[in-house]
Scaffold this motif. Structure first.
Motif, mmCIF file in Angstrom:
data_model
loop_
_atom_site.group_PDB
_atom_site.id
_atom_site.type_symbol
_atom_site.label_atom_id
_atom_site.label_comp_id
_atom_site.label_asym_id
_atom_site.label_seq_id
_atom_site.Cartn_x
_atom_site.Cartn_y
_atom_site.Cartn_z
ATOM 1 N N TYR A 96 23.949 80.275 -17.558
ATOM 2 C CA TYR A 96 23.202 79.311 -18.342
ATOM 3 C C TYR A 96 23.824 77.932 -18.201
ATOM 4 C CZ TYR A 96 26.821 79.683 -21.961
ATOM 5 O OH TYR A 96 28.009 79.673 -22.652
ATOM 6 N N SER A 97 23.048 76.949 -18.605
ATOM 7 C CA SER A 97 23.507 75.564 -18.555
ATOM 8 C C SER A 97 23.137 74.922 -19.881
ATOM 9 C CB SER A 97 22.833 74.829 -17.399
ATOM 10 O OG SER A 97 23.092 73.436 -17.464
ATOM 11 N N ALA A 98 24.121 74.604 -20.671
ATOM 12 C CA ALA A 98 23.854 74.040 -21.995
ATOM 13 C C ALA A 98 23.386 72.594 -21.919
ATOM 14 C CB ALA A 98 25.100 74.149 -22.865
ATOM 15 N N SER A 99 23.759 71.918 -20.854
ATOM 16 C CA SER A 99 23.324 70.532 -20.670
ATOM 17 C C SER A 99 23.517 70.165 -19.207
ATOM 18 C CB SER A 99 24.118 69.587 -21.562
ATOM 19 O OG SER A 99 25.489 69.633 -21.232
ATOM 20 N N GLU A 100 22.937 69.065 -18.828
ATOM 21 C CA GLU A 100 23.065 68.592 -17.445
ATOM 22 C C GLU A 100 24.539 68.444 -17.092
ATOM 23 O OE1 GLU A 100 21.010 64.956 -16.890
ATOM 24 O OE2 GLU A 100 21.551 64.761 -14.775
ATOM 25 N N GLY A 101 24.915 69.007 -15.957
ATOM 26 C CA GLY A 101 26.289 68.890 -15.504
ATOM 27 C C GLY A 101 27.201 70.008 -15.923
ATOM 28 N N VAL A 155 24.973 79.060 -9.462
ATOM 29 C CA VAL A 155 23.910 78.216 -9.997
ATOM 30 C C VAL A 155 24.261 76.757 -9.799
ATOM 31 C CG1 VAL A 155 23.012 79.825 -11.729
ATOM 32 C CG2 VAL A 155 24.936 78.319 -12.300
ATOM 33 N N SER A 156 23.216 75.938 -9.851
ATOM 34 C CA SER A 156 23.391 74.483 -9.802
ATOM 35 C C SER A 156 22.426 73.855 -10.794
ATOM 36 C CB SER A 156 23.091 73.946 -8.398
ATOM 37 O OG SER A 156 24.008 74.435 -7.459
ATOM 38 N N ARG A 157 22.989 73.026 -11.680
ATOM 39 C CA ARG A 157 22.105 72.235 -12.562
ATOM 40 C C ARG A 157 21.973 70.875 -11.891
ATOM 41 N NH1 ARG A 157 20.797 72.176 -18.172
ATOM 42 N NH2 ARG A 157 18.917 70.884 -18.290
ATOM 43 N N LEU A 158 20.951 70.733 -11.088
ATOM 44 C CA LEU A 158 20.790 69.577 -10.214
ATOM 45 C C LEU A 158 20.541 68.297 -11.005
ATOM 46 C CD1 LEU A 158 18.485 71.441 -7.679
ATOM 47 C CD2 LEU A 158 20.950 71.018 -7.463
ATOM 48 N N ASN A 159 19.802 68.405 -12.069
ATOM 49 C CA ASN A 159 19.500 67.306 -12.980
ATOM 50 C C ASN A 159 18.975 67.950 -14.257
ATOM 51 O OD1 ASN A 159 16.652 67.892 -12.458
ATOM 52 N ND2 ASN A 159 17.040 66.906 -10.474
ATOM 53 N N LYS A 160 18.466 67.185 -15.170
ATOM 54 C CA LYS A 160 18.039 67.784 -16.428
ATOM 55 C C LYS A 160 16.863 68.736 -16.226
ATOM 56 C CE LYS A 160 17.429 66.636 -21.269
ATOM 57 N NZ LYS A 160 17.348 65.554 -22.277
#
Lengths: 113, 110
Positions: free
Chosen positions: B48-53, B66-71
């Motif tokens: 999971y990603s709680a926020s961008e970055g 995983v990658s959170r590329l942007n929001k």
């Protein structure tokens, strides 16, 4: 850890029958409870929720009451329709654990005309 | 209303191949999630990603990145696919509300 236990399916009912799908939980904190529904080929959709003890969530004729004393959140509907055929998931979110959900294994409901 | 969009909807891979599953949401949500759904086991959180970055491991992260590329976008990568990763993968997002789910990616590894 936190966990959710649902009755195993499939549950097969005739149209207009009464539905109960059992759900019990264990949690370290004070969880919010949810029922999600998944129609064939689709993602999960929120059906109803309850955020504290004795709350009743309701939507589309479905109801569930948050019972802290029995740690349960059973889903009920008085008269099912063929269109209610789907997989139903019970889930919890512990309020000090961010937004993460813990899901039960899902119960498939099949309603026959 | 698009909500959460996943691509592709179906994919068949051979053991050892790599693959990236794409997810995008247009609701300006901070949090995004990847789950896998297996018969009788409900949904299990992969990452999971709680926020961008930021990204964090869930219950079953092994074999995935995983990658959170942007929001908007949160991708899931299988570097070397294994038959045990045959599953239906769901992306979800939220922000202080119940999670919104995509329609899933059905992945088969031969």
């Amino acid at each position: 850890g936190d966990s959710v236990t649902q009755m195993e399916g499939p549950v097969t009912l005739s149209e207009e029958a009464f539905l109960t799908i059992n759900c019990t939980y264990t949690a370290t904190g004070y969880p919010s409870l949810f029922w999600y529904v998944q129609y064939p080929g689709e993602g999960l959709q929120l059906l109803l929720k309850a955020t504290k003890a004795d709350d009743k969530g309701s939507n589309k004729g479905f109801e569930a009451t948050y019972r802290k004393e029995t740690t349960s959140f059973h889903l009920e509907k008085g008269s099912v329709q063929v269109s209610d055929s789907a997989v139903y998931f019970c889930a919890l979110r512990v309020n000090n654990a961010g937004n993460m959900l813990t899901f039960g294994g899902g119960t498939r409901l099949m309603v026959k005309p | 209303n698009a909500g959460v969009t996943q691509t592709p909807k179906f994919q068949v891979l051979k053991t050892g191949q790599s693959m990236t599953l794409q997810c995008a949401q247009d609701m300006n949500h901070n949090s995004m999630y990847w789950y896998r759904q297996d018969p009788g086991m409900g949904l299990r959180l992969i990452y999971y990603s709680a926020s961008e970055g930021t990204t964090d491991k869930g219950e079953v992260p092994n074999g995935y990145n995983v990658s959170r590329l942007n929001k908007r976008e949160f991708s899931l990568r299988l570097e070397s696919a294994a038959p045990s990763q045959t599953s239906v993968y769901f992306c979800a997002s939220n922000q202080n509300q119940p999670q919104h789910f995509g329609d899933g990616t059905r992945l088969s590894i031969l």
